[in-house]
Design a protein around this motif. Sequence first.
Motif, short mmCIF file in Angstrom:
data_model
loop_
_atom_site.label_atom_id
_atom_site.label_comp_id
_atom_site.label_asym_id
_atom_site.label_seq_id
_atom_site.Cartn_x
_atom_site.Cartn_y
_atom_site.Cartn_z
N LYS A 194 13.75 -4.76 0.82
CA LYS A 194 13.26 -4.44 2.16
C LYS A 194 13.84 -3.12 2.64
N GLU A 195 15.15 -2.90 2.37
CA GLU A 195 15.79 -1.65 2.77
C GLU A 195 15.16 -0.47 2.04
N SER A 196 14.88 -0.66 0.75
CA SER A 196 14.25 0.40 -0.04
C SER A 196 12.84 0.67 0.48
N ALA A 197 12.12 -0.39 0.86
CA ALA A 197 10.76 -0.25 1.38
C ALA A 197 10.76 0.54 2.69
N LYS A 198 11.80 0.36 3.51
CA LYS A 198 11.89 1.10 4.78
C LYS A 198 12.01 2.60 4.51
N VAL B 115 0.85 -1.20 0.00
CA VAL B 115 0.00 0.00 0.00
C VAL B 115 0.88 1.25 0.00
N LEU B 116 1.92 1.24 0.85
CA LEU B 116 2.82 2.39 0.92
C LEU B 116 3.66 2.52 -0.33
N LEU B 117 3.98 1.39 -0.97
CA LEU B 117 4.71 1.43 -2.24
C LEU B 117 3.85 2.14 -3.29
N GLY B 118 2.56 1.79 -3.33
CA GLY B 118 1.66 2.43 -4.27
C GLY B 118 1.49 3.91 -3.98
N SER C 78 -4.03 1.48 -2.11
CA SER C 78 -3.27 2.69 -2.42
C SER C 78 -4.08 3.61 -3.34
N LEU C 79 -4.84 3.04 -4.27
CA LEU C 79 -5.64 3.86 -5.18
C LEU C 79 -6.75 4.59 -4.44
N LEU C 80 -7.42 3.91 -3.52
CA LEU C 80 -8.51 4.54 -2.76
C LEU C 80 -8.00 5.70 -1.91
N VAL C 81 -6.91 5.47 -1.19
CA VAL C 81 -6.34 6.52 -0.33
C VAL C 81 -5.98 7.75 -1.15
#
Length: 469
Positions: A174-178, A31-34, A256-259
Amino acid sequence: MNLFRTKSIADMVKGTEQHALKKSLGSVDLVLLGIGCIIGTGIFVLTGVAAAKYAGPGIMLSFVLSGLACGFAALAYAELAAMIPVAGSAYTFAYASLGEIIAFIVGWALICEYTVGAAAVAAGWSGYTVGLLKTAGIILPKAWTAVPADGGILNVPAVLIVSFLTYLLVLGTKESAKLNRVLVFIKLGCVALFLLLATPHVNPSNWEPFLPFGLGGVASGAAIVFFAYIGFDAVSTAAEECKNPNRDIPIGIVGSLLVCTVLYIAVAAVLTGVVPYSSLNNSEPVAFALRAIGMNFGSAVVALGAICGITTVLLVMIFGQTRVFLAMSRDGMIPQSLVKIHPIHGTPHVITMITGAVVCILSGLLPINIIAELCNLGTLFAFCIVSAGVWVLRKTQPDALRPFRCPAVALTVPLAVLFCGYLISNLPSNTFIFFGIWYVIGMVVYFSYSRHHSTLAEQEQSVNLPLDK
């Protein structure tokens, strides 16, 4: 050779075993990636430009129209991503449903979308950063902050941010996601701050006339601000790195689209209510609106949020590009020597470094503006293909496992194609000329290399080889 030969889902999943990516992402990460890719240039730049030049206060309806087009396409993406949990996004889905040449065309479009978009976003990041430093009294020499065409030598800030994010992506998903998670929370906080500070200053008279450019302006505005929604499709490129893709990918795409749709409409409403829409044709409309009501500190904070927002967009664009390259190289569409997974970090480090180097060159040396229309055409085309692919697979493989099913597919798919096709028809004509040239180059690559070196072509050749006597 059959140009429309398809690759089975089982073969796609099996093909990931030799070069497996590390599974490290959950539903929240997706979701955060989106959100990381969706909220950025669109909300901080295009909202004001589209309101001033195309839709006026009706920009709110433009976001609704674009959001509907994305919503229908997102449901199609969610079904196919859960059904085919491998890297590649629309390219992979097209290969399974509509055939090899269509898949290559989609992959070629995604290459243009992500690479050109990433380079443009990097240049935008440099501009925001240099401007913010300037307000703090730190003036960087033009020679190292501008491209040669603008009187400089090299856009060093753009090169540095691309290099840093490329390093992070090589280091690990994972590091990039953080980092993405931290930056997403910062920019969401800045968007919330803007709404909190500006909403009390909304003057309803600024919403009159509501449709100064008519309904046609709303449609044109929707075609432009569609760039603001590019990003949720990047979630599907991470399908192979999900711990539970059957559940997490649909949540990541739709969530992610809804938010972001809710936030876009809210920002558009407040922005056009605070200042006249005609004054918003600038590179920082959100910060401009806050300065107009005397909120200079809030303006600086929002500018910082814009930098964080653009950083995450750049991160996800480079990430998405490397995963499309990975899928295409696995299938032999581009040299398979590029498929090398780092033994420690579990990332496609070779492709990532090549992608980062190309984006560095483009953003550091060429005068690239944010060409939203160009990215939009490739994305809208991919959305049409993915939506059609859902319907084709429902007919050709009705018994295949579908962890998530697109609801009312007989209605959703046609609406997705119609909405996306309508937005395509509202794009400027020069966009089609550029894409025509790009696709001609792509067809040369396909017929001279990819058609003969794809894994399916090699399988056909091995079957047709004469037996030894």
